[in-house]
Scaffold this active site. Structure first.
Site, PDB file in Angstrom:
ATOM      1  N   ASP A 104       4.142  10.137   8.971  1.00 46.69           N
ATOM      2  CA  ASP A 104       4.460   8.855   8.154  1.00 46.69           C
ATOM      3  C   ASP A 104       5.773   8.819   8.017  1.00 46.69           C
ATOM      4  O   ASP A 104       6.148   7.558   7.303  1.00 46.69           O
ATOM      5  CB  ASP A 104       3.730   9.339   6.748  1.00 46.69           C
ATOM      6  N   SER A 124       2.541   0.908   3.551  1.00 49.42           N
ATOM      7  CA  SER A 124       1.561   1.600   4.389  1.00 49.42           C
ATOM      8  C   SER A 124       0.067   1.177   3.998  1.00 49.42           C
ATOM      9  O   SER A 124       0.089   1.259   2.786  1.00 49.42           O
ATOM     10  CB  SER A 124       1.614   3.006   4.610  1.00 49.42           C
ATOM     11  N   GLN A 128      -0.481   3.293  12.531  1.00 50.23           N
ATOM     12  CA  GLN A 128      -0.446   3.048  11.037  1.00 50.23           C
ATOM     13  C   GLN A 128      -0.283   1.471  11.100  1.00 50.23           C
ATOM     14  O   GLN A 128       0.664   0.900  11.757  1.00 50.23           O
ATOM     15  CB  GLN A 128       0.866   3.541  10.430  1.00 50.23           C
TER      16      GLN A 128
END
Length: 313
Positions: A229, A253, A303
């Site tokens: 991430d 996100s 993502q």
């Protein structure tokens, strides 16, 4: 005169370095406590976990992903390992509050198992995730090749050194507390990094745990999700000549998907190859591949995030 080797070992045991303390903290985050819940729910297993401090007060998404993996894996045999997850970030988490994880056992087959995990704070979900686990089995194999000609980690700058002159809490209490060494091949969005190259098709980042992590395959898979991430939306910014310091920039996100292709050891150097295939409507897509140093494709990540600049026409 004391033996310097013994003296060094003694100091290491009594006074851990910052790198060792950061990795120890990651282990603490992944040590979830099983709890009983009186209410009748579809979730059969419940766990509680802490949060890592961030100056903005928001829980780091990678932390919650990693904890969800540990919670789901706790309901499975040790040799049935995660191979994929798909999660949606629903609300910002609060670092001052514990997180409860509820696991629903969706299916257990001969080779595969599926689990749904919800991460809760204040009785509402902050993350909803489904993960799939599989017994290790033989089968067909192929994979993409690691890009050639990339400088190694020894020839790439340490992110902490690039940010050494920045004494903001974002650096001293967050970047410097990350349990990973991060070495961007193409420094981006930091002082002295130079102009943003918006034409660069992909960016490359070396990373590994900043101290010994251990061999547990569940914890290594979870730690890789934690690190996956980091900055995956950075290529979206690069495409539009933006940096993390752009005034009015807002990034959040929205979801995260990940596929593990092999067992991983986060003690070893890995190359994160990141790019952005598309952006539209205030959303940008980041896509990444994680390679071992010897070129094996370990994992693939995607993502999508909200990317906006305040007052942008």
């Amino acid at each position: 005169m004391p033996d310097p080797v013994l003296l060094e070992a003694h100091v290491s045991e009594t006074e851990p370095t910052l790198a060792e303390a950061n990795v120890a903290r990651l282990h603490e985050l992944l040590e979830l406590r099983k709890v009983a819940v009186d209410e009748s729910t579809r979730e059969s297993d419940h766990f509680i976990g802490p949060s890592q401090y961030k100056p903005d007060g928001r829980v780091f998404g990678g932390q919650v992903l990693a904890q969800c993996i540990v919670a789901a894996a706790a309901t499975l045999p040790a040799d049935r390992l995660i191979h994929s997850l798909h999660g949606y970030f629903l609300r910002a988490g609060d670092v001052a509050e514990p997180i409860e994880f509820g696991v629903e056992r969706l299916r257990d087959g001969r080779s595969f198992s599926a689990r749904r995990v919800h991460a809760y704070q204040k009785d509402v979900p902050i993350l909803s995730l489904i993960a799939s686990f599989q017994d290790e089995q033989p089968g067909f194999e192929h994979s993409e090749s690691m890009p050639a000609g990339i400088p190694g980690p020894e020839d790439s700058p340490d992110l902490r050194e690039l940010l050494a002159a920045d004494d903001s809490l974002r650096v001293t209490e967050w970047f410097n507390r990350r349990p990973f060494d991060i070495r961007p091949v193409e420094p981006f969005g930091v002082p002295g990094a130079g102009d943003v190259d918006s034409e660069l098709p992909e960016q490359h980042v070396w990373f590994r745990a900043s101290a010994h992590f251990g061999d547990d395959p569940v914890l290594n898979a979870a730690a890789l999700a934690y690190a996956s991430d980091f900055n995956l939306l950075e290529p979206v910014l690069r495409k539009h000549d933006l940096t993390w310091a752009t005034p009015g920039l807002r990034v959040a996100s929205l979801d995260h998907a990940m596929w593990w292709h092999r067992r991983v050891h986060v003690d070893d150097w890995m190359l994160y190859v990141q790019e952005s295939p598309a952006a539209r409507g205030g959303r940008g897509l980041g896509y990444g591949r994680i390679f071992s140093r010897d070129g094996e494709l370990l994992a693939t990540v995607a993502q999508e995030g909200m990317v906006r600049v305040k007052d942008m026409p």
